[in-house]
Write an enzyme that holds these catalytic residues in place. Structure first.
Site, PDB file in Angstrom:
ATOM      1  N   SER A   1      13.271   5.091  10.203  1.00 35.63           N
ATOM      2  CA  SER A   1      13.975   4.513   9.044  1.00 35.63           C
ATOM      3  C   SER A   1      15.683   4.880   9.622  1.00 35.63           C
ATOM      4  O   SER A   1      15.879   5.701  10.656  1.00 35.63           O
ATOM      5  CB  SER A   1      13.766   5.380   7.953  1.00 35.63           C
ATOM      6  OG  SER A   1      14.909   5.226   6.806  1.00 35.63           O
TER       7      SER A   1
ATOM      8  N   TYR B   1      12.927  13.626   3.081  1.00 36.26           N
ATOM      9  CA  TYR B   1      12.558  12.565   3.697  1.00 36.26           C
ATOM     10  C   TYR B   1      13.375  12.352   4.959  1.00 36.26           C
ATOM     11  O   TYR B   1      12.770  12.027   5.920  1.00 36.26           O
ATOM     12  CB  TYR B   1      12.774  11.353   2.664  1.00 36.26           C
ATOM     13  CG  TYR B   1      12.476   9.824   3.329  1.00 36.26           C
ATOM     14  CD1 TYR B   1      11.136   9.691   3.461  1.00 36.26           C
ATOM     15  CD2 TYR B   1      13.587   9.012   3.864  1.00 36.26           C
ATOM     16  CE1 TYR B   1      10.855   8.309   4.225  1.00 36.26           C
ATOM     17  CE2 TYR B   1      13.088   7.766   4.025  1.00 36.26           C
ATOM     18  CZ  TYR B   1      11.955   7.367   4.484  1.00 36.26           C
ATOM     19  OH  TYR B   1      11.402   6.223   4.961  1.00 36.26           O
TER      20      TYR B   1
HETATM   21  N1  LIG Z   1      10.668   0.891   2.160  1.00 37.34           N
HETATM   22  C1  LIG Z   1      11.899   1.108   2.707  1.00 37.34           C
HETATM   23  O1  LIG Z   1      13.111   0.775   2.353  1.00 37.34           O
HETATM   24  C2  LIG Z   1      11.705   1.679   4.192  1.00 37.34           C
HETATM   25  C3  LIG Z   1      12.699   1.919   4.879  1.00 37.34           C
HETATM   26  C4  LIG Z   1      12.416   2.326   6.123  1.00 37.34           C
HETATM   27  C5  LIG Z   1      11.625   2.960   6.607  1.00 37.34           C
HETATM   28  N2  LIG Z   1      10.427   2.864   5.758  1.00 37.34           N
HETATM   29  C6  LIG Z   1       9.077   3.663   6.340  1.00 37.34           C
HETATM   30  O2  LIG Z   1       8.277   2.408   6.336  1.00 37.34           O
HETATM   31  C7  LIG Z   1       7.056   2.900   6.382  1.00 37.34           C
HETATM   32  C8  LIG Z   1       6.304   2.151   5.308  1.00 37.34           C
HETATM   33  O3  LIG Z   1       7.017   2.231   3.916  1.00 37.34           O
HETATM   34  P1  LIG Z   1       6.551   1.368   2.676  1.00 37.34           P
HETATM   35  O4  LIG Z   1       8.095   1.198   2.066  1.00 37.34           O
HETATM   36  O5  LIG Z   1       5.834   0.142   3.077  1.00 37.34           O
HETATM   37  O6  LIG Z   1       5.840   2.276   1.768  1.00 37.34           O
HETATM   38  P2  LIG Z   1       4.681   2.058   0.876  1.00 37.34           P
HETATM   39  O7  LIG Z   1       4.825   0.859   0.238  1.00 37.34           O
HETATM   40  O8  LIG Z   1       4.539   3.224   0.073  1.00 37.34           O
HETATM   41  O9  LIG Z   1       3.206   2.079   1.905  1.00 37.34           O
HETATM   42  C9  LIG Z   1       2.985   3.417   2.502  1.00 37.34           C
HETATM   43  C10 LIG Z   1       1.789   3.190   3.379  1.00 37.34           C
HETATM   44  O10 LIG Z   1       1.289   4.292   3.953  1.00 37.34           O
HETATM   45  C11 LIG Z   1       0.006   4.585   3.612  1.00 37.34           C
HETATM   46  N3  LIG Z   1      -0.068   6.049   3.619  1.00 37.34           N
HETATM   47  C12 LIG Z   1       0.584   6.828   2.767  1.00 37.34           C
HETATM   48  N4  LIG Z   1       0.140   8.196   2.799  1.00 37.34           N
HETATM   49  C13 LIG Z   1      -0.963   7.930   3.546  1.00 37.34           C
HETATM   50  C14 LIG Z   1      -1.889   8.882   4.072  1.00 37.34           C
HETATM   51  N5  LIG Z   1      -1.938  10.108   3.737  1.00 37.34           N
HETATM   52  N6  LIG Z   1      -2.879   8.606   4.880  1.00 37.34           N
HETATM   53  C15 LIG Z   1      -3.225   7.454   5.231  1.00 37.34           C
HETATM   54  N7  LIG Z   1      -2.213   6.513   4.736  1.00 37.34           N
HETATM   55  C16 LIG Z   1      -1.179   6.804   4.008  1.00 37.34           C
HETATM   56  C17 LIG Z   1      -0.324   3.946   2.243  1.00 37.34           C
HETATM   57  O11 LIG Z   1      -1.386   3.605   1.960  1.00 37.34           O
HETATM   58  P3  LIG Z   1      -2.673   4.406   0.998  1.00 37.34           P
HETATM   59  O12 LIG Z   1      -1.744   5.022  -0.183  1.00 37.34           O
HETATM   60  O13 LIG Z   1      -3.648   3.406   0.625  1.00 37.34           O
HETATM   61  O14 LIG Z   1      -3.199   5.542   1.807  1.00 37.34           O
HETATM   62  C18 LIG Z   1       0.636   2.432   2.553  1.00 37.34           C
HETATM   63  O15 LIG Z   1      -0.180   1.815   3.170  1.00 37.34           O
HETATM   64  C19 LIG Z   1       7.123   4.398   6.196  1.00 37.34           C
HETATM   65  O16 LIG Z   1       6.842   5.049   7.238  1.00 37.34           O
HETATM   66  C20 LIG Z   1       8.471   4.297   5.401  1.00 37.34           C
HETATM   67  O17 LIG Z   1       9.232   5.783   5.785  1.00 37.34           O
HETATM   68  C21 LIG Z   1      10.384   2.348   4.557  1.00 37.34           C
END
Ligand SMILES: NC(=O)c1ccc[n+]([C@@H]2O[C@H](COP(=O)([O-])OP(=O)(O)OC[C@H]3O[C@@H](n4cnc5c(N)ncnc54)[C@H](OP(=O)(O)O)[C@@H]3O)[C@@H](O)[C@H]2O)c1
Length: 227
Positions: free
Chosen positions: A135, A148
């Site tokens: 990120s 985070y």
């Molecule tokens: N959204 C942003 O603005 C942003 C920006 C930069 C980087 N990121 C990074 O991108 C990645 C995805 O983010 P997102 O925004 O798509 O988040 P999200 O919508 O909350 O999705 C997170 C994903 O991770 C899975 N997950 C969470 N805890 C888990 C666990 N204990 N075991 C297995 N799977 C787990 C969730 O599935 P389940 O709940 O079904 O397990 C879900 O599929 C993350 O690493 C985040 O830090 C996000």
């Protein structure tokens, strides 16, 4: 290619899966929610080439057996995309020990478990590619999000060290640094990136010949003032 994506039950992971399925790859999807994984599979162009494994990435054994299972189903492994992660936006005064530990257990330990399991397959075949979704907060401070940011700095440190460690084994490692992404259905802020744009970034990194590795890629919304 045969590609495992963690955190594929919604958000960015689903966007990555949809883009890579359009390119004809076989996919292995992991997350805790089986229903979310099925929805992702149904939203891809190649559901017949998409395999699912529900597991909690905080559990080392479950993660290893999940990776092994998906490799078996797909008949091998070319790429692991470590995307599973949680966000915690809380003042340092208010973060409980349990929240801190759980965040690291998912964002850092889970990524390590999945990577180690995938490397067992990739080291044998002397090729592979690991893409870690860090990120912007894995390289810049995030006031109000210190836990985070700390977890994502750990992702960056691990990922960039891994690149140096396994490149001579024929394994490439890419760290992707997204800015804000519109990852939730109720999150309709148009200035943010769309999840499929992180998928396009992954596809681009995978489009090079194995002798060339995009080691870092940063992708951010153009309108930086609102980030
Ligand atoms: N959204 C942003 O603005 C942003 C920006 C930069 C980087 N990121 C990074 O991108 C990645 C995805 O983010 P997102 O925004 O798509 O988040 P999200 O919508 O909350 O999705 C997170 C994903 O991770 C899975 N997950 C969470 N805890 C888990 C666990 N204990 N075991 C297995 N799977 C787990 C969730 O599935 P389940 O709940 O079904 O397990 C879900 O599929 C993350 O690493 C985040 O830090 C996000």
């Amino acid at each position: 290619m045969k590609i495992i994506i963690t955190g594929a039950s919604r958000g960015i992971g689903r966007g990555i899966a949809r883009v890579l399925s359009r390119e004809g790859h076989s996919l292995g999807l992991m997350a805790r929610s089986e229903e979310g994984l099925r929805e992702t599979r149904n939203s891809t162009e190649t559901p017949q080439n998409t395999y699912l494994r529900a597991c909690d990435i905080q559990d080392a054994e479950a993660t290893k057996s999940g990776i092994d299972y998906l490799c078996e189903e797909m008949g091998g492994l070319d790429v692991l995309i470590n995307n599973a992660g949680s966000v915690l936006r809380k003042s340092v005064h208010d973060i409980s020990g349990k929240e801190w530990q759980s965040l690291f257990a998912t964002n850092v330990h889970g990524m390590f478990y999945a990577t180690q399991a995938a490397l067992r397959h990739m080291s044998q075949q002397k090729r592979g590619h690991i893409i870690n979704i860090s990120s912007i907060s894995g390289r810049l401070p995030l006031p109000g999000g210190s836990a985070y940011a700390a977890s994502k700095y750990a992702v960056t440190g691990f990922s960039e060290s891994l690149f140096q460690e396994v490149r001579d084994l024929g394994i490439n490692v890419t760290t992707i640094f997204p800015g804000s992404v519109n990852a939730r259905p109720d999150d309709n802020e148009e200035w943010k990136l769309d999840p499929h744009e992180i998928g396009e970034a992954c596809a681009q990194c995978l489009s090079y010949r194995p002798q060339a590795c995009v080691s870092r890629m940063e992708i951010r919304p153009s309108r930086v003032q609102r980030e």
